[in-house]
Design an enzyme around this catalytic site. Structure first.
Site, mmCIF file in Angstrom:
data_model
loop_
_atom_site.group_PDB
_atom_site.id
_atom_site.type_symbol
_atom_site.label_atom_id
_atom_site.label_comp_id
_atom_site.label_asym_id
_atom_site.label_seq_id
_atom_site.Cartn_x
_atom_site.Cartn_y
_atom_site.Cartn_z
ATOM 1 N N SER A 153 0.834 -1.196 0.000
ATOM 2 C CA SER A 153 0.000 0.000 0.000
ATOM 3 C C SER A 153 0.876 1.256 0.000
ATOM 4 O O SER A 153 1.720 1.403 -0.887
ATOM 5 C CB SER A 153 -0.969 -0.049 1.186
ATOM 6 O OG SER A 153 -2.023 0.863 1.041
ATOM 7 N N ASP A 214 -8.394 -5.741 -5.764
ATOM 8 C CA ASP A 214 -7.802 -4.698 -4.920
ATOM 9 C C ASP A 214 -8.042 -3.330 -5.562
ATOM 10 O O ASP A 214 -7.676 -3.095 -6.719
ATOM 11 C CB ASP A 214 -6.302 -4.975 -4.765
ATOM 12 C CG ASP A 214 -5.599 -4.012 -3.816
ATOM 13 O OD1 ASP A 214 -6.180 -2.977 -3.455
ATOM 14 O OD2 ASP A 214 -4.448 -4.309 -3.446
ATOM 15 N N HIS A 267 -7.539 -5.717 -0.756
ATOM 16 C CA HIS A 267 -6.351 -4.894 -0.524
ATOM 17 C C HIS A 267 -5.626 -5.281 0.755
ATOM 18 O O HIS A 267 -4.387 -5.303 0.783
ATOM 19 C CB HIS A 267 -6.717 -3.412 -0.467
ATOM 20 C CG HIS A 267 -5.528 -2.529 -0.243
ATOM 21 N ND1 HIS A 267 -4.505 -2.419 -1.166
ATOM 22 C CD2 HIS A 267 -5.180 -1.741 0.815
ATOM 23 C CE1 HIS A 267 -3.578 -1.593 -0.695
ATOM 24 N NE2 HIS A 267 -3.967 -1.174 0.502
#
Length: 280
Positions: A153, A214, A267
């Site tokens: 991320s 995601d 995610h």
């Protein structure tokens, strides 16, 4: 799910993208390496819980103003120096996440015309001296060790910017990102693809790993001048080497084609490991 793969391939046909740009299956060695790097990246949310036993911590990276967290690690069994960044873990990090202004990549003048995510560039500036000093210390002491950077991320984009910077000093830097947002403009993407030999999966040292639908790889929007780089390795359930797809060419064909939005279930979990859960 298998349905994700079917939809991606159908999208490629509709977009006129050659089917050869999506290849199903990777070797066991490649898959195991992706899982190992995902383990480290997900463990960064919980102070490196349950990382492989062969990896030792050298020193923590931290800046209070930006709340960027990371570590420099070393794996003597692989002869490898690893830098890992934690993903979003605070409101301060969220402010970086949402700063989509493209900032000139001034710390890397070799990257002509390059601009990167403004928030993550501020993050990089806040820890640049720490990172470069720690990696240099390790590289000087352990000559011949590979240099690898990873993260999930926000940590993925931090890893990408860091790897770009380190590639100007060290040969054969390796980069593994998980759920990476778009990090820079076309000039930056072109530079990264050349610097990390990403013309094909056989040569690439930039593994941009995505998962199912995601939503974070869909931001910042391409309409704002952002472009992905590296070779995409798209993982779908049930996780296995055979269910890992290599996606080259048009970036909107695998994960990004699924229409995921923002921070969703896909995610926060990679290869069955949830960020910071330490249950693997």
């Amino acid at each position: 799910m298998k349905a994700f793969a079917t939809r991606a391939l159908a999208f490629s046909v509709a977009a006129g993208q050659a089917l050869a740009a999506v290849t199903q299956g990777v070797s066991d060695n490649t898959y195991n390496r992706l899982v190992e790097m995902a383990t480290i990246s997900q463990a960064a949310y919980a102070n490196l819980c349950n990382i492989p036993a062969t990896i030792q911590t050298v020193e923590k990276i931290y800046n209070a103003q930006t709340d960027i967290n990371g570590w420099v690690l070393r794996d003597d069994s692989r002869q490898e120096i690893i830098t890992v960044f934690r993903g979003t873990g605070s409101d301060t990090n969220l402010q970086l996440d949402t700063n989509y202004t493209l900032a000139p990549f001034d710390t890397l003048p070799q990257c002509v015309g390059c601009a990167v995510h403004g928030g993550y560039y501020l993050g990089w500036l806040s820890v640049q001296d720490q990172v470069q000093s720690l990696v240099q210390q390790q590289a000087s002491q352990y000559r011949g060790y590979a240099v690898t950077v990873t993260g999930h991320s926000l940590g993925a984009s931090m890893a990408a910017i860091t790897a770009a910077q380190l590639s100007a000093t060290y040969d054969n830097v390796n980069l593994y990102t998980f759920g990476e947002p778009r990090t820079g403009n076309q000039a930056y993407a072109s530079y990264m693809n050349e610097a990390f030999d990403s013309a094909s999966p056989e040569t690439t040292r930039y593994f941009r790993v995505t998962h199912a639908d995601d939503g974070i790889p869909n931001v910042p929007p391409a309409e704002q001048g952002y472009v992905h780089s590296g070779v995409e390795y798209w993982s779908v359930e049930p996780h296995s080497p055979q269910n890992t797809y290599i996606c080259t060419g048009d970036e909107i064909q695998c994960c990004e084609a699924q229409g995921g939005q923002g921070v969703n279930a896909a995610h926060v979990t990679y290869f069955g490991m949830t960020s910071g859960a330490c249950s693997w």
